[in-house]
Motif scaffolding. Structure first.
Motif, short mmCIF file in Angstrom:
data_model
loop_
_atom_site.label_atom_id
_atom_site.label_comp_id
_atom_site.label_asym_id
_atom_site.label_seq_id
_atom_site.Cartn_x
_atom_site.Cartn_y
_atom_site.Cartn_z
N GLN A 1 161.44 55.49 85.19
CA GLN A 1 162.71 55.71 84.60
C GLN A 1 163.52 54.42 85.03
O GLN A 1 164.37 53.33 84.08
CB GLN A 1 163.36 56.63 84.38
N THR A 2 163.50 53.95 85.77
CA THR A 2 164.06 53.27 86.68
C THR A 2 162.75 51.74 86.92
O THR A 2 163.79 50.34 87.42
CB THR A 2 164.08 53.27 88.23
N TRP A 3 162.14 51.53 86.19
CA TRP A 3 161.21 50.57 86.49
C TRP A 3 161.79 49.48 86.21
O TRP A 3 162.18 49.66 84.43
CB TRP A 3 160.06 50.68 86.25
N LYS A 4 161.77 48.35 85.78
CA LYS A 4 162.45 46.97 85.24
C LYS A 4 161.26 46.35 85.12
O LYS A 4 160.27 45.62 85.78
CB LYS A 4 163.89 46.47 85.44
N ARG A 5 161.33 45.08 83.76
CA ARG A 5 159.64 44.55 83.78
C ARG A 5 160.19 43.45 84.79
O ARG A 5 159.18 43.06 85.05
CB ARG A 5 159.80 43.82 82.07
N HIS A 6 160.45 42.58 85.37
CA HIS A 6 160.43 41.85 85.79
C HIS A 6 160.14 42.02 87.79
O HIS A 6 159.26 41.09 88.50
CB HIS A 6 161.97 40.55 86.07
N PHE A 7 160.22 43.86 87.86
CA PHE A 7 159.75 44.23 88.90
C PHE A 7 158.51 44.16 89.40
O PHE A 7 157.20 43.78 90.60
CB PHE A 7 159.97 45.74 89.25
N ALA A 8 157.58 43.35 88.03
CA ALA A 8 155.91 43.19 87.81
C ALA A 8 156.37 41.92 88.92
O ALA A 8 155.11 41.43 89.55
CB ALA A 8 155.41 43.21 86.52
N GLU A 9 156.84 41.09 88.67
CA GLU A 9 156.19 40.00 89.00
C GLU A 9 155.82 39.66 90.00
O GLU A 9 154.27 39.09 91.16
CB GLU A 9 157.23 38.72 88.73
N PRO A 10 157.13 39.79 91.11
CA PRO A 10 156.31 39.80 92.65
C PRO A 10 154.59 40.40 93.09
O PRO A 10 154.12 40.08 94.40
CB PRO A 10 157.77 40.36 93.06
N PHE A 11 154.48 41.72 92.65
CA PHE A 11 153.11 42.31 93.08
C PHE A 11 152.20 41.70 92.61
O PHE A 11 150.96 41.80 92.68
CB PHE A 11 153.32 43.75 92.73
N ARG A 12 152.14 40.04 91.33
CA ARG A 12 151.02 40.34 90.74
C ARG A 12 149.73 39.44 91.50
O ARG A 12 148.95 38.93 91.46
CB ARG A 12 151.59 39.16 89.38
N GLY A 13 150.68 38.47 92.81
CA GLY A 13 149.48 37.42 93.43
C GLY A 13 148.98 38.44 94.04
O GLY A 13 148.01 37.26 94.66
N TYR A 14 148.88 39.53 94.61
CA TYR A 14 148.13 40.15 95.46
C TYR A 14 146.67 40.63 94.70
O TYR A 14 146.26 40.73 93.91
CB TYR A 14 148.53 41.57 95.69
N GLU A 15 145.83 40.37 95.89
CA GLU A 15 144.49 40.98 95.32
C GLU A 15 144.30 42.43 94.72
O GLU A 15 143.72 42.97 94.15
CB GLU A 15 143.70 40.58 96.46
N THR A 16 145.13 43.19 95.36
CA THR A 16 144.79 44.52 95.30
C THR A 16 146.66 45.23 95.59
O THR A 16 147.25 44.82 96.75
CB THR A 16 144.06 45.18 96.15
N VAL A 17 147.04 45.46 94.51
CA VAL A 17 148.72 46.68 95.08
C VAL A 17 147.83 48.62 95.30
O VAL A 17 147.68 48.42 93.52
CB VAL A 17 149.66 46.39 94.08
N TYR A 18 148.08 48.62 96.08
CA TYR A 18 148.04 50.21 96.09
C TYR A 18 148.73 51.19 95.84
O TYR A 18 150.45 51.40 96.43
CB TYR A 18 147.25 50.37 97.42
N ILE A 19 148.54 52.22 94.57
CA ILE A 19 149.72 53.03 95.04
C ILE A 19 149.56 54.35 95.15
O ILE A 19 148.55 54.68 94.68
CB ILE A 19 149.83 52.92 92.82
N LEU A 20 150.62 54.77 96.60
CA LEU A 20 150.29 56.08 97.08
C LEU A 20 151.36 56.87 96.58
O LEU A 20 152.06 57.03 96.54
CB LEU A 20 150.60 55.06 98.12
N ALA A 21 150.43 58.05 95.65
CA ALA A 21 150.93 58.86 94.59
C ALA A 21 151.23 60.12 95.29
O ALA A 21 149.97 60.68 96.07
CB ALA A 21 150.05 59.01 93.93
N ASP A 22 151.86 60.86 94.90
CA ASP A 22 152.29 61.91 95.20
C ASP A 22 151.12 63.01 94.56
O ASP A 22 150.10 62.64 92.89
CB ASP A 22 153.12 62.73 94.54
N GLY A 23 149.91 63.99 95.10
CA GLY A 23 149.64 64.67 95.25
C GLY A 23 150.34 65.93 93.91
O GLY A 23 149.82 67.26 94.38
N ASP A 24 150.73 65.80 92.82
CA ASP A 24 150.83 65.91 91.35
C ASP A 24 150.55 66.14 90.22
O ASP A 24 150.51 63.76 89.88
CB ASP A 24 152.18 67.37 92.44
#
Ligand SMILES: [Zn+2]
Length: 157
Positions: free
Chosen positions: A88-111
């Protein structure tokens, strides 16, 4: 409450604290006797990414965790990580700093909520790879039980 500083670095002024969030540490607390809920944010504060220093130190990959505690745990487990307070707090511009990485691991809760968080974020980041924790666990609880190797092995996949 645990005070969690949100720090930023800039060439002109070095380190500064741009905000502080607070997390209740009382076991069994229903959070009715203090401001906020389990987490409290300074009134009027804007949503922010947590621990963005990892974006300066990470190389080919970086991780995203849900919340500050899991982010701290991943970072001290040698996985550069940035915290998102929730979709809910994600903003569109938050994506920009992640775009240059080969992989962005999303370490998700197990639920279910964790999976939904991860899938919503993965839709916004084409280089994302979801790595869910075991059922009922999160990054912090798994590292406390099994040590950081469980995270490092999951990333080595
Ligand atoms: Zn409380």
């Amino acid at each position: 409450m645990l005070a969690i500083p949100y720090m930023r670095w800039s060439p002109g002024s070095g380190w500064s604290v741009v905000s502080i969030r607070f997390r209740c540490l009382e076991n069994e607390c229903d959070h009715s006797s203090h401001p906020g809920g389990k987490y409290a944010t300074v009134a009027g504060d804007t949503p922010r990414l947590y621990n963005t220093i990892s974006l300066l130190t990470a190389e080919d990959t970086v991780a995203i965790c849900e919340g500050e505690i899991d982010t701290i745990t991943a970072s001290i487990s040698d996985i550069p990580a940035v915290g998102v307070a929730g979709t809910q707090t994600w903003k569109r511009h938050f994506a920009e700093p992640f775009r240059g990485y080969e992989t962005v691991y999303i370490l998700a809760d197990g639920d279910t909520a964790g999976r939904e968080f991860a899938e919503t974020l993965a839709d916004k980041l084409s280089n994302a790879k979801i790595l869910p924790c075991s059922q009922g666990e999160d990054v912090n609880s798994e590292v406390l039980k099994y040590g950081k190797k469980i995270l490092l092995d999951r990333i080595d996949g």
